[in-house]
Motif scaffolding. Structure first.
Motif, PDB file in Angstrom:
ATOM      1  N   SER A   1     -17.165 -17.407  83.082  1.00  0.00           N
ATOM      2  CA  SER A   1     -15.898 -17.771  82.448  1.00  0.00           C
ATOM      3  C   SER A   1     -15.974 -18.366  81.052  1.00  0.00           C
ATOM      4  CB  SER A   1     -15.135 -18.748  83.355  1.00  0.00           C
ATOM      5  OG  SER A   1     -15.875 -19.940  83.557  1.00  0.00           O
ATOM      6  N   ILE A   2     -17.141 -18.523  80.463  1.00  0.00           N
ATOM      7  CA  ILE A   2     -17.166 -18.990  79.077  1.00  0.00           C
ATOM      8  C   ILE A   2     -16.331 -18.073  78.168  1.00  0.00           C
ATOM      9  CG2 ILE A   2     -18.622 -19.245  77.030  1.00  0.00           C
ATOM     10  CD1 ILE A   2     -20.728 -20.567  78.751  1.00  0.00           C
ATOM     11  N   PRO A   3     -16.422 -16.743  78.301  1.00  0.00           N
ATOM     12  CA  PRO A   3     -15.586 -15.894  77.435  1.00  0.00           C
ATOM     13  C   PRO A   3     -14.083 -16.027  77.699  1.00  0.00           C
ATOM     14  CG  PRO A   3     -17.431 -14.655  78.341  1.00  0.00           C
ATOM     15  CD  PRO A   3     -17.360 -15.936  79.109  1.00  0.00           C
ATOM     16  N   ILE A   4     -13.719 -16.498  78.885  1.00  0.00           N
ATOM     17  CA  ILE A   4     -12.300 -16.563  79.260  1.00  0.00           C
ATOM     18  C   ILE A   4     -11.651 -17.844  78.747  1.00  0.00           C
ATOM     19  CG2 ILE A   4     -10.642 -16.485  81.166  1.00  0.00           C
ATOM     20  CD1 ILE A   4     -12.860 -15.073  82.816  1.00  0.00           C
ATOM     21  N   THR A   5     -12.226 -18.991  79.102  1.00  0.00           N
ATOM     22  CA  THR A   5     -11.612 -20.286  78.751  1.00  0.00           C
ATOM     23  C   THR A   5     -12.588 -21.262  78.102  1.00  0.00           C
ATOM     24  OG1 THR A   5     -12.163 -21.255  80.907  1.00  0.00           O
ATOM     25  CG2 THR A   5     -10.021 -20.131  80.717  1.00  0.00           C
TER      26      THR A   5
ATOM     27  N   SER B   1     -13.945 -27.120  73.073  1.00  0.00           N
ATOM     28  CA  SER B   1     -12.758 -27.329  73.903  1.00  0.00           C
ATOM     29  C   SER B   1     -12.408 -26.077  74.700  1.00  0.00           C
ATOM     30  CB  SER B   1     -11.569 -27.721  73.018  1.00  0.00           C
ATOM     31  OG  SER B   1     -11.810 -28.941  72.366  1.00  0.00           O
ATOM     32  N   ASN B   2     -11.627 -26.284  75.733  1.00  0.00           N
ATOM     33  CA  ASN B   2     -11.145 -25.176  76.553  1.00  0.00           C
ATOM     34  C   ASN B   2      -9.811 -24.685  76.014  1.00  0.00           C
ATOM     35  OD1 ASN B   2     -12.364 -27.339  78.914  1.00  0.00           O
ATOM     36  ND2 ASN B   2     -13.271 -25.312  78.700  1.00  0.00           N
ATOM     37  N   GLY B   3      -9.589 -23.374  76.109  1.00  0.00           N
ATOM     38  CA  GLY B   3      -8.345 -22.835  75.597  1.00  0.00           C
ATOM     39  C   GLY B   3      -8.003 -21.483  76.186  1.00  0.00           C
ATOM     40  N   TYR B   4      -6.776 -21.060  75.944  1.00  0.00           N
ATOM     41  CA  TYR B   4      -6.316 -19.738  76.373  1.00  0.00           C
ATOM     42  C   TYR B   4      -5.562 -19.096  75.210  1.00  0.00           C
ATOM     43  CZ  TYR B   4      -2.025 -22.457  77.168  1.00  0.00           C
ATOM     44  OH  TYR B   4      -0.946 -23.292  77.012  1.00  0.00           O
ATOM     45  N   GLY B   5      -5.232 -17.811  75.366  1.00  0.00           N
ATOM     46  CA  GLY B   5      -4.552 -17.112  74.291  1.00  0.00           C
ATOM     47  C   GLY B   5      -5.444 -17.001  73.064  1.00  0.00           C
TER      48      GLY B   5
ATOM     49  N   SER C   1      -8.749 -18.857  73.420  1.00  0.00           N
ATOM     50  CA  SER C   1      -9.752 -18.374  74.361  1.00  0.00           C
ATOM     51  C   SER C   1     -10.869 -17.714  73.552  1.00  0.00           C
ATOM     52  CB  SER C   1      -9.128 -17.345  75.308  1.00  0.00           C
ATOM     53  OG  SER C   1     -10.098 -16.483  75.868  1.00  0.00           O
ATOM     54  N   PRO C   2     -12.128 -17.898  73.927  1.00  0.00           N
ATOM     55  CA  PRO C   2     -13.215 -17.256  73.176  1.00  0.00           C
ATOM     56  C   PRO C   2     -13.038 -15.752  73.013  1.00  0.00           C
ATOM     57  CG  PRO C   2     -14.119 -18.920  74.622  1.00  0.00           C
ATOM     58  CD  PRO C   2     -12.652 -18.809  74.959  1.00  0.00           C
ATOM     59  N   ASP C   3     -12.431 -15.103  74.020  1.00  0.00           N
ATOM     60  CA  ASP C   3     -12.226 -13.656  73.914  1.00  0.00           C
ATOM     61  C   ASP C   3     -10.759 -13.287  74.081  1.00  0.00           C
ATOM     62  OD1 ASP C   3     -13.286 -11.184  73.347  1.00  0.00           O
ATOM     63  OD2 ASP C   3     -13.774 -10.698  75.425  1.00  0.00           O
ATOM     64  N   ASN C   4      -9.872 -14.232  73.729  1.00  0.00           N
ATOM     65  CA  ASN C   4      -8.422 -13.994  73.677  1.00  0.00           C
ATOM     66  C   ASN C   4      -7.789 -13.624  75.018  1.00  0.00           C
ATOM     67  OD1 ASN C   4      -8.084 -14.358  70.733  1.00  0.00           O
ATOM     68  ND2 ASN C   4      -9.370 -12.527  70.622  1.00  0.00           N
ATOM     69  N   TYR C   5      -8.225 -14.288  76.086  1.00  0.00           N
ATOM     70  CA  TYR C   5      -7.597 -14.085  77.389  1.00  0.00           C
ATOM     71  C   TYR C   5      -6.292 -14.864  77.471  1.00  0.00           C
ATOM     72  CZ  TYR C   5     -11.614 -11.609  79.286  1.00  0.00           C
ATOM     73  OH  TYR C   5     -12.598 -10.675  79.529  1.00  0.00           O
ATOM     74  N   SER C   6      -5.338 -14.308  78.211  1.00  0.00           N
ATOM     75  CA  SER C   6      -4.001 -14.882  78.293  1.00  0.00           C
ATOM     76  C   SER C   6      -3.971 -16.150  79.140  1.00  0.00           C
ATOM     77  CB  SER C   6      -3.042 -13.863  78.916  1.00  0.00           C
ATOM     78  OG  SER C   6      -3.374 -13.652  80.283  1.00  0.00           O
ATOM     79  N   LEU C   7      -2.840 -16.848  79.065  1.00  0.00           N
ATOM     80  CA  LEU C   7      -2.631 -18.035  79.898  1.00  0.00           C
ATOM     81  C   LEU C   7      -2.786 -17.688  81.373  1.00  0.00           C
ATOM     82  CD1 LEU C   7       0.246 -20.632  79.493  1.00  0.00           C
ATOM     83  CD2 LEU C   7      -0.431 -19.789  81.734  1.00  0.00           C
TER      84      LEU C   7
END
Length: 232
Positions: A178-182, A119-123, A126-132
């Motif tokens: 962007s895989i590490p981001i979201t 799944s996609n996510g943020y915070g 996020s795979p590398d804890n990127y912010s919203l």
């Protein structure tokens, strides 16, 4: 070609994108010693799109992404009256793929979709804890360039036979960035298809992976249309 047949093609294409791309992330990315990693998953998404460009491009145009369909409407390349049927078909295809992936994944002892399910996510998701804010910016910018590339590659003065290659490779590049981001969305149908089976935080964060790609798709189409206004 009838709208029904084109919509079915969009469902099949989106199914293949989600099944191939998310399936590679679920089953092959971290496979012991032979895992394909981020680069392999990025390539899998690009290959699914590239193959479908040539399989259904002559049927439905191979949008297989609500952001692409909306962007093409904004860019004057697709009729607004057919926007909703295409989007519904794409989301249905994504959900069906998510369901099949879930059935396969549950065949392994210890499987837990809450751990992510591609799944996609943020915070914290996020795979590398990127912010919203970082996730929002990345998804808008990358989807905007994706639409710009699609419209440029399929321009009447372009090389139509190679358009699928350029589009597929652009999706691969987008994932490499962007895989590490979201975990990379740029496609609301892809995000929805797995979020529903993840079942918790992915559903709560799904709004961003509709909003950002749709905004980016429209932005990219508008930029393209401004540059190529005299030709289109």
């Amino acid at each position: 070609m009838s709208l029904v047949r084109r919509s079915i093609a969009e469902s099949l294409g989106t199914f293949w994108l989600v099944f191939g791309g998310c399936g590679s992330a679920l089953f092959a990315a971290a496979y012991p010693e032979l895992g394909i990693g981020f680069a392999g998953v990025a390539l899998a998404f690009g290959l699914t799109l590239l193959t479908m460009c040539y399989a259904i491009g002559n049927i439905s145009g191979c949008h297989i992404n609500p952001a692409v369909t909306l962007g093409l409407v904004a860019g004057g390349r697709f009729p607004v009256r057919e926007l909703l049927p295409y989007v519904v078909a794409q989301v249905v295809g994504g959900i069906l793929a998510g369901g099949v992936l879930y059935l396969i994944a549950t065949g392994k002892a210890g499987f837990d979709p809450v751990s992510g399910f591609a799944s996609n996510g943020y915070g914290e998701h996020s795979p590398d804890n990127y912010s919203l804010a970082a996730a929002l910016m990345a998804e808008i910018v990358l989807t905007a360039f994706f639409l710009f590339i699609i419209m440029g590659a399929t321009h009447k003065r372009g090389h139509a036979g190679l358009a699928g290659v350029a589009i597929g490779l652009s999706l691969t590049l987008i994932h490499l960035i962007s895989i590490p981001i979201t975990n990379t969305s740029v496609n609301p149908a892809r995000s929805t298809g797995v979020a529903l089976f993840q079942g918790t935080w992915a559903i709560d964060q799904l709004w961003l992976f509709w909003l950002a790609p749709l905004l980016g798709g429209v932005l990219g189409a508008i930029i393209y249309r401004c540059l190529y206004a005299s030709d289109d």
